[in-house]
Design a protein around this motif. Structure first.
Motif, PDB file in Angstrom:
ATOM      1  N   ILE A  52       0.875   7.999 -11.330  1.00  0.00           N
ATOM      2  CA  ILE A  52       1.427   6.794  -9.421  1.00  0.00           C
ATOM      3  C   ILE A  52       1.053   6.279  -8.956  1.00  0.00           C
ATOM      4  CG2 ILE A  52       2.413   7.858  -7.637  1.00  0.00           C
ATOM      5  CD1 ILE A  52       2.651  11.134  -9.001  1.00  0.00           C
ATOM      6  N   MET A  53       1.479   5.205  -8.851  1.00  0.00           N
ATOM      7  CA  MET A  53       0.369   3.934  -8.504  1.00  0.00           C
ATOM      8  C   MET A  53       1.401   3.583  -7.406  1.00  0.00           C
ATOM      9  SD  MET A  53      -0.492   0.669 -10.555  1.00  0.00           S
ATOM     10  CE  MET A  53      -2.235   1.532 -12.059  1.00  0.00           C
ATOM     11  N   ASN A  54       0.930   2.557  -6.773  1.00  0.00           N
ATOM     12  CA  ASN A  54       1.085   1.873  -5.316  1.00  0.00           C
ATOM     13  C   ASN A  54       1.137   0.153  -5.458  1.00  0.00           C
ATOM     14  OD1 ASN A  54      -1.513   1.042  -4.755  1.00  0.00           O
ATOM     15  ND2 ASN A  54      -2.019   1.653  -2.698  1.00  0.00           N
ATOM     16  N   GLU A  57       6.035   5.227 -10.520  1.00  0.00           N
ATOM     17  CA  GLU A  57       5.275   5.727 -11.407  1.00  0.00           C
ATOM     18  C   GLU A  57       5.709   5.732 -13.075  1.00  0.00           C
ATOM     19  OE1 GLU A  57       6.862  10.366 -12.098  1.00  0.00           O
ATOM     20  OE2 GLU A  57       6.731  10.111 -10.154  1.00  0.00           O
ATOM     21  N   SER A 109       4.204  -2.274 -11.033  1.00  0.00           N
ATOM     22  CA  SER A 109       3.800  -2.663 -10.175  1.00  0.00           C
ATOM     23  C   SER A 109       3.471  -3.853  -9.476  1.00  0.00           C
ATOM     24  CB  SER A 109       2.222  -1.537  -9.668  1.00  0.00           C
ATOM     25  OG  SER A 109       1.449  -2.206  -8.133  1.00  0.00           O
ATOM     26  N   LEU A 158      -2.845   6.660  -7.579  1.00  0.00           N
ATOM     27  CA  LEU A 158      -2.766   7.692  -6.949  1.00  0.00           C
ATOM     28  C   LEU A 158      -2.585   8.667  -6.953  1.00  0.00           C
ATOM     29  CD1 LEU A 158       0.575   6.035  -4.216  1.00  0.00           C
ATOM     30  CD2 LEU A 158      -2.135   5.657  -4.291  1.00  0.00           C
ATOM     31  N   THR A 218       5.413   2.387  -3.658  1.00  0.00           N
ATOM     32  CA  THR A 218       4.717   3.043  -5.217  1.00  0.00           C
ATOM     33  C   THR A 218       5.694   3.018  -6.150  1.00  0.00           C
ATOM     34  OG1 THR A 218       5.814   5.418  -4.686  1.00  0.00           O
ATOM     35  CG2 THR A 218       3.727   5.756  -3.959  1.00  0.00           C
ATOM     36  N   LYS A 258       0.822  -1.103  -0.064  1.00  0.00           N
ATOM     37  CA  LYS A 258      -0.363  -0.092  -0.147  1.00  0.00           C
ATOM     38  C   LYS A 258       1.303   0.878   0.138  1.00  0.00           C
ATOM     39  CE  LYS A 258      -4.261   1.898   2.966  1.00  0.00           C
ATOM     40  NZ  LYS A 258      -5.269   1.720   4.018  1.00  0.00           N
ATOM     41  N   GLU A 259       1.648   1.284   0.369  1.00  0.00           N
ATOM     42  CA  GLU A 259       3.000   2.198   1.186  1.00  0.00           C
ATOM     43  C   GLU A 259       3.924   2.750  -0.406  1.00  0.00           C
ATOM     44  OE1 GLU A 259       4.194   2.330   4.677  1.00  0.00           O
ATOM     45  OE2 GLU A 259       2.495   2.573   5.715  1.00  0.00           O
TER      46      GLU A 259
END
Length: 99
Positions: A36-38, A25, A76, A44, A23, A20-21
């Motif tokens: 930007i994705m987690n 890009e 991701s 995000l 990231t 979850k934390e």
């Protein structure tokens, strides 16, 4: 056996928080579009270069957004697989559909 199971469940819960934390890009259109994705494949943010966006056709912008999204999603998933392997000691790189 149950002792190991609770340990593994604890590791997986910690991994969920890490993902979850984490990231990633991705960009498209030479940086015009950024996604930007987690590590849970949640978007995000989506950012556009304000100096160049008005000169871009909507269809082209949509294609760039889709491409940046695909790249971010793949990055991701790769990071999530790597983190899972580190946390569990299991290599799941060749198992389709896990991440």
């Amino acid at each position: 056996m149950f002792g190991n199971m609770s340990k593994i469940l604890g590791q997986l819960q910690g991994l969920q928080q890490q993902l979850k934390e984490l990231t990633v890009e991705a960009t498209a259109g030479d940086g015009l579009v950024r996604v930007i994705m987690n590590g849970q494949q949640q978007v995000l943010a989506v950012r556009f270069d304000p100096d160049r966006i008005n000169a871009t056709a909507p269809e082209e912008l949509g294609q760039m957004l889709a491409e940046a999204y695909r790249q971010a999603q793949q990055a991701s998933k790769t990071k999530a697989r790597d983190e899972f392997s580190k946390a569990t000691g299991l290599n799941i790189a060749n198992l389709p559909g896990i991440f």
